[in-house]
Write a protein that holds these residues in place. Sequence first.
Motif, PDB file in Angstrom:
ATOM      1  N   SER A 182       0.848  -1.188   0.000  1.00  0.00           N
ATOM      2  CA  SER A 182       0.000   0.000   0.000  1.00  0.00           C
ATOM      3  C   SER A 182       0.888   1.244   0.000  1.00  0.00           C
ATOM      4  CB  SER A 182      -0.899   0.017   1.233  1.00  0.00           C
ATOM      5  OG  SER A 182      -1.776  -1.060   1.210  1.00  0.00           O
ATOM      6  N   TRP A 183       0.542   2.208  -0.840  1.00  0.00           N
ATOM      7  CA  TRP A 183       1.338   3.420  -0.988  1.00  0.00           C
ATOM      8  C   TRP A 183       0.575   4.594  -0.379  1.00  0.00           C
ATOM      9  CZ3 TRP A 183       6.095   3.220  -3.318  1.00  0.00           C
ATOM     10  CH2 TRP A 183       6.393   2.051  -4.010  1.00  0.00           C
ATOM     11  N   THR A 184       1.277   5.431   0.370  1.00  0.00           N
ATOM     12  CA  THR A 184       0.696   6.648   0.928  1.00  0.00           C
ATOM     13  C   THR A 184       1.619   7.813   0.593  1.00  0.00           C
ATOM     14  OG1 THR A 184      -0.232   5.403   2.754  1.00  0.00           O
ATOM     15  CG2 THR A 184      -0.104   7.771   3.019  1.00  0.00           C
ATOM     16  N   VAL A 185       1.066   8.811  -0.075  1.00  0.00           N
ATOM     17  CA  VAL A 185       1.812  10.018  -0.413  1.00  0.00           C
ATOM     18  C   VAL A 185       1.126  11.169   0.306  1.00  0.00           C
ATOM     19  CG1 VAL A 185       2.572  11.541  -2.258  1.00  0.00           C
ATOM     20  CG2 VAL A 185       2.439   9.091  -2.661  1.00  0.00           C
ATOM     21  N   ASP A 186       1.889  11.894   1.110  1.00  0.00           N
ATOM     22  CA  ASP A 186       1.349  13.001   1.887  1.00  0.00           C
ATOM     23  C   ASP A 186       2.003  14.292   1.412  1.00  0.00           C
ATOM     24  OD1 ASP A 186      -0.337  13.986   3.859  1.00  0.00           O
ATOM     25  OD2 ASP A 186       1.258  13.986   5.369  1.00  0.00           O
ATOM     26  N   ALA A 209       5.958  13.546   1.197  1.00  0.00           N
ATOM     27  CA  ALA A 209       6.524  12.416   1.923  1.00  0.00           C
ATOM     28  C   ALA A 209       5.855  11.133   1.450  1.00  0.00           C
ATOM     29  CB  ALA A 209       6.323  12.587   3.419  1.00  0.00           C
ATOM     30  N   LEU A 210       6.641  10.100   1.338  1.00  0.00           N
ATOM     31  CA  LEU A 210       6.161   8.790   0.940  1.00  0.00           C
ATOM     32  C   LEU A 210       6.182   7.892   2.166  1.00  0.00           C
ATOM     33  CD1 LEU A 210       5.362   7.159  -1.607  1.00  0.00           C
ATOM     34  CD2 LEU A 210       7.735   6.490  -1.796  1.00  0.00           C
ATOM     35  N   PHE A 211       5.069   7.243   2.490  1.00  0.00           N
ATOM     36  CA  PHE A 211       4.904   6.355   3.643  1.00  0.00           C
ATOM     37  C   PHE A 211       4.974   7.082   4.984  1.00  0.00           C
ATOM     38  CE2 PHE A 211       6.983   3.389   0.551  1.00  0.00           C
ATOM     39  CZ  PHE A 211       5.864   2.634   0.292  1.00  0.00           C
ATOM     40  N   ALA A 212       5.005   8.408   5.026  1.00  0.00           N
ATOM     41  CA  ALA A 212       5.097   9.138   6.291  1.00  0.00           C
ATOM     42  C   ALA A 212       4.298  10.437   6.175  1.00  0.00           C
ATOM     43  CB  ALA A 212       6.552   9.441   6.623  1.00  0.00           C
ATOM     44  N   LYS A 213       4.218  11.172   7.276  1.00  0.00           N
ATOM     45  CA  LYS A 213       3.509  12.454   7.271  1.00  0.00           C
ATOM     46  C   LYS A 213       4.467  13.549   6.812  1.00  0.00           C
ATOM     47  CE  LYS A 213       0.539  15.338  10.056  1.00  0.00           C
ATOM     48  NZ  LYS A 213      -0.115  15.808   8.890  1.00  0.00           N
TER      49      LYS A 213
END
Length: 136
Positions: free
Chosen positions: A23-27, A39-43
């Motif tokens: 799962s990818w999270t871009v903030d 940020a990728l995988f973080a806040k």
Amino acid sequence: MKLRLQKILSSIMALMLLLSTVSWTVDKHLCMDRVMDVALFAKAEDCGMEAAIAVLEEEGVENHCCDDETFVVEGQNDLKLSFNDFEFEQQLFLVAYTLSLPYLNKKIESEKLSYEYYPPPILIKDIQLLDEVFLI
């Protein structure tokens, strides 16, 4: 060459499997509609405006300049496929390929030739010299 190509393709396939299951999270942190941090995988870190706004909040100023956006791509959780999940044509192809696989790498034995040990005819004149044709 064939072994290298096989290693490269297997590495690419393993990487694709890894990327499709994670799962990818871009903030992103936006300040006055400009991207300040990604940020990728973080806040994403804020720009420090929120601390300044917190001091001014006592006077009734609201925070309208900063914004946080989060983009999430969910990975695959179920990777098990059953034979019944495929269409009929795909099932037929898999069965045919599985049954023909042992025969793909089988060596073909050559037939014995009866004239293999037959001596060549005796040359009376050399044809290459007569026609003046030489291999270079």
